[in-house]
Design an enzyme around this catalytic site. Sequence first.
Site, PDB file in Angstrom:
ATOM      1  N   HIS A  79      46.990  54.042  39.914  1.00 25.19           N
ATOM      2  CA  HIS A  79      48.295  53.932  40.587  1.00 25.19           C
ATOM      3  C   HIS A  79      48.014  53.840  42.095  1.00 25.19           C
ATOM      4  CE1 HIS A  79      52.523  54.290  41.200  1.00 25.19           C
ATOM      5  NE2 HIS A  79      52.745  55.528  40.796  1.00 25.19           N
ATOM      6  N   ASP A 122      48.009  47.026  46.666  1.00 28.08           N
ATOM      7  CA  ASP A 122      46.958  47.872  47.231  1.00 28.08           C
ATOM      8  C   ASP A 122      45.791  47.061  47.778  1.00 28.08           C
ATOM      9  OD1 ASP A 122      48.168  50.384  46.719  1.00 28.08           O
ATOM     10  OD2 ASP A 122      47.730  50.107  44.591  1.00 28.08           O
ATOM     11  N   HIS A 176      48.293  44.354  37.202  1.00 27.54           N
ATOM     12  CA  HIS A 176      49.531  45.134  37.279  1.00 27.54           C
ATOM     13  C   HIS A 176      50.166  45.213  35.907  1.00 27.54           C
ATOM     14  CE1 HIS A 176      53.437  46.537  38.684  1.00 27.54           C
ATOM     15  NE2 HIS A 176      52.794  46.914  39.768  1.00 27.54           N
TER      16      HIS A 176
HETATM   17  N1  COA Z   1      39.703  44.583  36.773  1.00 28.41           N
HETATM   18  C1  COA Z   1      39.128  44.043  35.683  1.00 28.41           C
HETATM   19  N2  COA Z   1      39.786  43.786  34.539  1.00 28.41           N
HETATM   20  C2  COA Z   1      41.080  44.101  34.509  1.00 28.41           C
HETATM   21  C3  COA Z   1      41.755  44.655  35.615  1.00 28.41           C
HETATM   22  C4  COA Z   1      41.021  44.889  36.763  1.00 28.41           C
HETATM   23  N3  COA Z   1      41.583  45.429  37.841  1.00 28.41           N
HETATM   24  N4  COA Z   1      43.046  44.854  35.290  1.00 28.41           N
HETATM   25  C5  COA Z   1      43.197  44.432  34.037  1.00 28.41           C
HETATM   26  N5  COA Z   1      42.019  43.997  33.564  1.00 28.41           N
HETATM   27  C6  COA Z   1      41.765  43.480  32.227  1.00 28.41           C
HETATM   28  C7  COA Z   1      41.497  44.634  31.280  1.00 28.41           C
HETATM   29  O1  COA Z   1      40.127  44.958  31.261  1.00 28.41           O
HETATM   30  C8  COA Z   1      41.996  44.069  29.988  1.00 28.41           C
HETATM   31  O2  COA Z   1      41.030  43.176  29.493  1.00 28.41           O
HETATM   32  P1  COA Z   1      40.711  43.115  27.922  1.00 28.41           P
HETATM   33  O3  COA Z   1      42.005  42.668  27.287  1.00 28.41           O
HETATM   34  O4  COA Z   1      39.612  42.146  27.849  1.00 28.41           O
HETATM   35  O5  COA Z   1      40.338  44.520  27.540  1.00 28.41           O
HETATM   36  C9  COA Z   1      43.207  43.256  30.396  1.00 28.41           C
HETATM   37  O6  COA Z   1      42.953  42.859  31.749  1.00 28.41           O
HETATM   38  C10 COA Z   1      44.504  44.036  30.326  1.00 28.41           C
HETATM   39  O7  COA Z   1      44.365  45.191  31.124  1.00 28.41           O
HETATM   40  P2  COA Z   1      45.090  46.581  30.867  1.00 28.41           P
HETATM   41  O8  COA Z   1      44.418  47.651  31.669  1.00 28.41           O
HETATM   42  O9  COA Z   1      45.221  46.834  29.401  1.00 28.41           O
HETATM   43  O10 COA Z   1      46.519  46.270  31.409  1.00 28.41           O
HETATM   44  P3  COA Z   1      47.561  47.342  31.886  1.00 28.41           P
HETATM   45  O11 COA Z   1      48.861  46.647  31.946  1.00 28.41           O
HETATM   46  O12 COA Z   1      47.469  48.592  31.095  1.00 28.41           O
HETATM   47  O13 COA Z   1      46.957  47.685  33.317  1.00 28.41           O
HETATM   48  C11 COA Z   1      46.595  48.315  35.482  1.00 28.41           C
HETATM   49  C12 COA Z   1      47.558  47.605  34.512  1.00 28.41           C
HETATM   50  C13 COA Z   1      47.206  48.321  36.869  1.00 28.41           C
HETATM   51  C14 COA Z   1      46.378  49.774  35.012  1.00 28.41           C
HETATM   52  C15 COA Z   1      45.231  47.582  35.478  1.00 28.41           C
HETATM   53  O14 COA Z   1      45.425  46.246  35.856  1.00 28.41           O
HETATM   54  C16 COA Z   1      44.243  48.266  36.379  1.00 28.41           C
HETATM   55  O15 COA Z   1      43.585  49.234  35.965  1.00 28.41           O
HETATM   56  N6  COA Z   1      44.086  47.771  37.642  1.00 28.41           N
HETATM   57  C17 COA Z   1      43.222  48.404  38.591  1.00 28.41           C
HETATM   58  C18 COA Z   1      43.922  49.591  39.240  1.00 28.41           C
HETATM   59  C19 COA Z   1      44.945  49.185  40.267  1.00 28.41           C
HETATM   60  O16 COA Z   1      44.683  48.338  41.101  1.00 28.41           O
HETATM   61  N7  COA Z   1      46.079  49.864  40.220  1.00 28.41           N
HETATM   62  C20 COA Z   1      47.175  49.637  41.156  1.00 28.41           C
HETATM   63  C21 COA Z   1      48.357  49.068  40.435  1.00 28.41           C
HETATM   64  S1  COA Z   1      49.627  48.633  41.573  1.00 28.41           S
END
Ligand code: COA
Length: 378
Positions: free
Chosen positions: A222, A321, A270
């Site tokens: 987050h 971010d 996201h």
């Molecule tokens: N880096 C690498 N791969 C990523 C990624 C990232 N930042 N964000 C998503 N992915 C990939 C996942 O590995 C997953 O791949 P897979 O299907 O091969 O396993 C796919 O994209 C879906 O990701 P997932 O984490 O299941 O999606 P989500 O909707 O639950 O996640 C976040 C959203 C924000 C939690 C996720 O994108 C993330 O962890 N981002 C990094 C943290 C961040 O910047 N947070 C600030 C948000 S405003």
Amino acid sequence: MADTEIKKGLAGVVVDYTAVSKVNAETNSLLYRGYPVQELAAKCTFEEVAYLLWNGELPTPDQLAEFTARERAGRALDPALKAMIDTLPTDAHPMDVCRTAASVLGARHNLAEDSSPEANMTKAVDLWAAMPAVVAYDQRRRRGEDVVEPRDDLGYSANFLWMTFGEDPVDEVVAAFDVSMILYAEHSFNASTFTARVVTSTLSDLHSAVTAAIGALKGPLHGGANEAVMHTFDEIGIRPEESLEDAAARAKTWMEDALAQKKKVMGFGHRVYKDGDSRVPTMKAALDKMIAHYGRPELLGLYNGLEQAMDAAKAIKPNLDYPAGPTYHLMGFDTPTFTPIFVASRITGWTAHIMEQAAANSLIRPLSAYNGPGQRSV
Ligand code: COA
């Protein structure tokens, strides 16, 4: 419950109505009380946006004057709070300091046990006014520096920078900081806002809800992502003398390695936006201005290299971010201070949601599907 469908992470679940903001992933747009956030960032100050989030309408000049006078009167760091902060180790995470400060301010508030709409509005404005002094002093004490008293001739963002650095802030830097505060202010039912609403739904008080929300925001999935972005830049290596192209090439290689190792790279992706975060272009424009202002094109190289390599490999776009981290770095903030800046801004959105939840409350208490051992005897 064998055929119960579990929505992990509540993904895609609509929990309640809100009139505070609208995130529309299809049109890649974000509205605060109906206004596009990009327009607010271009035409309004953070104080006007805070007023809008709380009151539903932008202020008239008279309303704004009264509102800013209240904010300016609440800026000084309460000596009792300072004493409390000084008991915390200087290597405590600044988010822990922020969370503790919100709790202390709640316990010390003269309306602590009053959760009427009027009391909640007062507490929201007071907390919003007080938090920059906490964030600024915490960065200063880590550097062995003392409190800088607030100035009431400066707007919210200019005064925030003044209290942090003790130098007259430059207009261009103030403008970029103000844009970041507007963009961070509100984003519907994200994890920390939902946390605040859950706490409010038990009829607990506003400061308890904000304290819990700060805990939720700390995590790198987050708000903590803005710090994590800077750790990525540090790991790649920031070399101020390097050319944009060389920095971009190193960043691209770093990203390719990270993705080959299946790492999650913070600042990308996201839960709601799958085709780019609506706030990024506005924040990126502010970052570009800061890169030009401070003469640091190599940071743009790192930024571009990572973004392009991620796009080529996985088509995952940056979130807010990603440009915010290096912007705060250029302004002189220490990396662990980035998420507390986000707190100072998001207090507005959180408390708008707390008041909305309180006005039409229902205890938030979902169900779970049991998957432990069947009934047995001791
Ligand atoms: N880096 C690498 N791969 C990523 C990624 C990232 N930042 N964000 C998503 N992915 C990939 C996942 O590995 C997953 O791949 P897979 O299907 O091969 O396993 C796919 O994209 C879906 O990701 P997932 O984490 O299941 O999606 P989500 O909707 O639950 O996640 C976040 C959203 C924000 C939690 C996720 O994108 C993330 O962890 N981002 C990094 C943290 C961040 O910047 N947070 C600030 C948000 S405003």
